[in-house]
Design a protein around this motif. Structure first.
Motif, short mmCIF file in Angstrom:
data_model
loop_
_atom_site.label_atom_id
_atom_site.label_comp_id
_atom_site.label_asym_id
_atom_site.label_seq_id
_atom_site.Cartn_x
_atom_site.Cartn_y
_atom_site.Cartn_z
N ASN A 149 0.84 -1.19 0.00
CA ASN A 149 0.00 0.00 0.00
C ASN A 149 0.88 1.24 0.00
N VAL A 150 0.60 2.19 -0.88
CA VAL A 150 1.35 3.44 -0.96
C VAL A 150 0.72 4.43 0.01
N THR A 151 1.48 4.83 1.05
CA THR A 151 0.94 5.77 2.04
C THR A 151 1.27 7.23 1.69
N ARG A 152 2.32 7.42 0.88
CA ARG A 152 2.67 8.77 0.45
C ARG A 152 3.52 8.65 -0.81
N ALA A 153 3.41 9.62 -1.69
CA ALA A 153 4.18 9.58 -2.93
C ALA A 153 4.55 10.99 -3.37
N GLU A 154 5.75 11.11 -3.93
CA GLU A 154 6.22 12.37 -4.50
C GLU A 154 6.74 12.07 -5.90
N ILE A 155 6.05 12.58 -6.91
CA ILE A 155 6.35 12.27 -8.30
C ILE A 155 6.90 13.52 -8.98
N SER A 156 8.00 13.37 -9.71
CA SER A 156 8.53 14.51 -10.45
C SER A 156 9.23 14.01 -11.71
N THR A 157 9.38 14.92 -12.67
CA THR A 157 10.04 14.61 -13.94
C THR A 157 11.04 15.71 -14.24
N THR A 158 12.26 15.35 -14.59
CA THR A 158 13.29 16.34 -14.89
C THR A 158 13.16 16.82 -16.33
N SER A 159 13.89 17.89 -16.63
CA SER A 159 13.90 18.42 -17.99
C SER A 159 14.52 17.43 -18.97
N GLU A 160 15.31 16.47 -18.46
CA GLU A 160 15.92 15.44 -19.31
C GLU A 160 15.00 14.24 -19.47
N ASN A 161 13.73 14.40 -19.07
CA ASN A 161 12.72 13.34 -19.20
C ASN A 161 13.07 12.11 -18.36
N THR A 162 13.58 12.39 -17.16
CA THR A 162 13.87 11.32 -16.20
C THR A 162 12.85 11.39 -15.08
N ALA A 163 12.27 10.23 -14.73
CA ALA A 163 11.31 10.16 -13.63
C ALA A 163 12.06 10.01 -12.31
N LEU A 164 11.77 10.91 -11.37
CA LEU A 164 12.33 10.84 -10.02
C LEU A 164 11.16 10.73 -9.05
N ASN A 165 10.89 9.51 -8.59
CA ASN A 165 9.70 9.26 -7.80
C ASN A 165 10.04 8.63 -6.46
N VAL A 166 9.34 9.06 -5.42
CA VAL A 166 9.52 8.51 -4.08
C VAL A 166 8.20 7.94 -3.60
N PHE A 167 8.23 6.70 -3.12
CA PHE A 167 7.03 6.05 -2.59
C PHE A 167 7.33 5.54 -1.18
N TYR A 168 6.35 5.72 -0.28
CA TYR A 168 6.41 5.10 1.04
C TYR A 168 5.37 3.99 1.05
N VAL A 169 5.81 2.75 1.31
CA VAL A 169 4.90 1.62 1.19
C VAL A 169 4.88 0.80 2.48
N THR A 170 3.70 0.23 2.77
CA THR A 170 3.50 -0.68 3.90
C THR A 170 2.78 -1.91 3.37
N ASP A 171 2.52 -2.88 4.25
CA ASP A 171 1.67 -3.99 3.83
C ASP A 171 0.21 -3.55 3.90
N ALA A 172 -0.69 -4.45 3.63
CA ALA A 172 -2.11 -4.10 3.55
C ALA A 172 -2.68 -3.59 4.86
N ASN A 173 -2.07 -3.98 5.98
CA ASN A 173 -2.56 -3.58 7.30
C ASN A 173 -1.83 -2.37 7.88
N GLY A 174 -0.95 -1.79 7.08
CA GLY A 174 -0.21 -0.64 7.56
C GLY A 174 1.04 -0.98 8.33
#
Length: 442
Positions: A348-373
């Motif tokens: 389960n994704v509890t928080r996410a920060e998505i960004s894309t650079t000018s060079e078309n590179t994806a820089l993404n951060v995800f905080y994940v837990t199991d289904a019960n947190g």
């Protein structure tokens, strides 16, 4: 400086008189850089100053805030996220320029993009479904932020046309996006509270997320996951002096002061005096506040509402779960593929920060837990990394701010409401002495 065209000469004079004066000192403190601001007081100016510092990913270790009549005097002790003083002259120059012109401060530029605002009931796989819909509708996600709290989700997603790279302006397509996303968000049990909206408005993303979750009244909902480290918030009234005093004690983290001040500002409170201190991994904050009309908190119901709202503001961005960082070439449907893999493996994704650079590179951060947190099984994390790409998706430690050495911090002294607070700096002490709130400032 370059003035906006709509200002006349008198308005320019007024701005010159009230422009904040900024001083940055690297010599007066052994383990942090001091940023001092002297400015005319107006509603929201404290939030603007804190926003400048936090948008640079600076950690505020201490702060002394005091107002005297129509003026604010603020002192911030800051470091980078590795706990180091600021030495880069370009960063120091940017801080001086930004804080000196916060009358004209603006949010990060999202010109040429379409903003999607989503709120609803959180569930495993929801983010995967949202990104799949956007991919199917040929919407290219440039930047996004996702927060979850108390079983609710709020997301601000900036998109453009996948084929042309232009903003999405076709009204029929906008209607389709809203309808499809609303169906995803409401699922089987959230018909009333699932909301979507599309706009071209430019806003500060994190402040807007606070506003969205506040409007969704996430602070009234019971926590889905209970932890042993809940924020301690107390509110006392000093009615003879016309202030309400708020004390906060919680785990330290980046953006903490911004989240608290943002919430107080949007609830139409003004901070007149404050002190902030960190010791080890703990943060201790005290605020003397009034309503914008000059009155203190007037009822027990209002006091409880402030406590709930501040707790929620602190918890929304508290990092739960394993931090995964994805760095790879961007492509249509990338986020849908990655989050689908999370869902298929029970993450389960509890928080996410998505960004894309000018060079078309994806820089993404995800905080994940199991289904019960609960913390995710390391074997599942390894399996997910193998499927997505071991070199692309990496497990990252939290910044050094989460692991500060206790010996590098001063021990705080006692304060009201159980919070442990350092004494105010000399400027703040003098003003509080004049107000009769303390007996001595020596």
């Amino acid at each position: 400086m370059e003035w906006p065209a709509y200002l006349d000469e008198y308005e320019k004079l007024v701005f010159r008189m009230t422009t904040p004066r900024v001083m940055i000192d690297n010599a007066g403190c052994s383990n942090s850089t001091r940023v001092m601001i002297d400015s005319a007081r107006k509603h929201g100016i404290l939030l603007e100053a804190v926003q400048v510092l936090t948008d640079l990913n600076l950690s505020i270790k201490k702060a002394y805030i005091s107002s005297d009549g129509r003026w604010f005097m603020d002192v911030f002790h800051v470091t980078d996220l590795d706990g180091n003083k600021l030495t880069d002259e370009s960063v120091i120059s940017y801080i001086e320029q930004s804080l000196g012109t916060i009358h004209f401060a603006s949010a990060k530029c999202f010109d040429g993009l379409t903003a999607l605002e989503l709120t609803g009931t959180d569930r495993i796989g929801l983010l995967s479904e949202v990104f799949a819909v956007l991919s199917e509708l040929q919407c290219n996600i440039v930047e996004a932020n996702v927060w979850t709290h108390n079983g609710r989700i709020a997301s601000l997603i900036y998109v453009k046309e996948g084929d042309s790279g232009s903003p999405i302006e076709d009204s029929q397509k906008i209607d389709t996006i809203e309808a499809r996303l609303r169906n995803v968000l409401k699922g089987d049990n959230d018909i009333r509270s699932a909301k979507t909206s599309v706009s071209m408005a430019v806003t500060h993303t994190e402040r807007r997320l606070h506003q969205m979750m506040f409007a969704d009244r996430d602070y009234e909902r019971k926590p889905v996951i209970r932890t042993n480290d809940n924020p301690i918030v107390s509110v006392l009234n000093c009615l003879e002096k016309g202030y309400s005093v708020i004390n906060v004690q919680c785990k330290d983290r980046p953006n903490l002061l911004f989240d608290v001040v943002c919430t107080l500002t949007d609830m139409q409170y003004v901070v007149f005096h404050a002190t902030v201190n960190t010791a080890g991994d703990r943060a201790y904050l005290e605020f003397f506040i009034r309503h914008t009309d000059g009155s203190p908190i007037s009822s027990e119901a209002e006091k409880q509402r402030v406590i709930l709202c501040l707790r929620a503001a602190i918890e929304r961005r508290a990092s739960e779960g394993v931090r995964l960082e994805l760095c790879t070439g961007d492509k249509q449907g990338l986020l849908a593929e990655v989050t689908r893999t999370f869902r298929e493996n029970g993450l389960n994704v509890t928080r996410a920060e998505i960004s894309t650079t000018s060079e078309n590179t994806a820089l993404n951060v995800f905080y994940v837990t199991d289904a019960n947190g609960n913390p995710a099984d390391p074997k599942i994390i390894d399996s997910v990394r193998q499927k997505i790409g071991l070199s692309d998706l990496k497990v990252k430690e939290l910044p050094l701010i989460y692991h500060q050495k206790a010996e590098e911090r001063e021990e705080p002294t006692g304060g009201a409401g159980g919070a442990m607070l350092l004494s105010l700096g000399s400027i703040v002490r003098k003003n509080l002495y004049n107000l009769g709130l303390i007996k001595s400032y020596s």
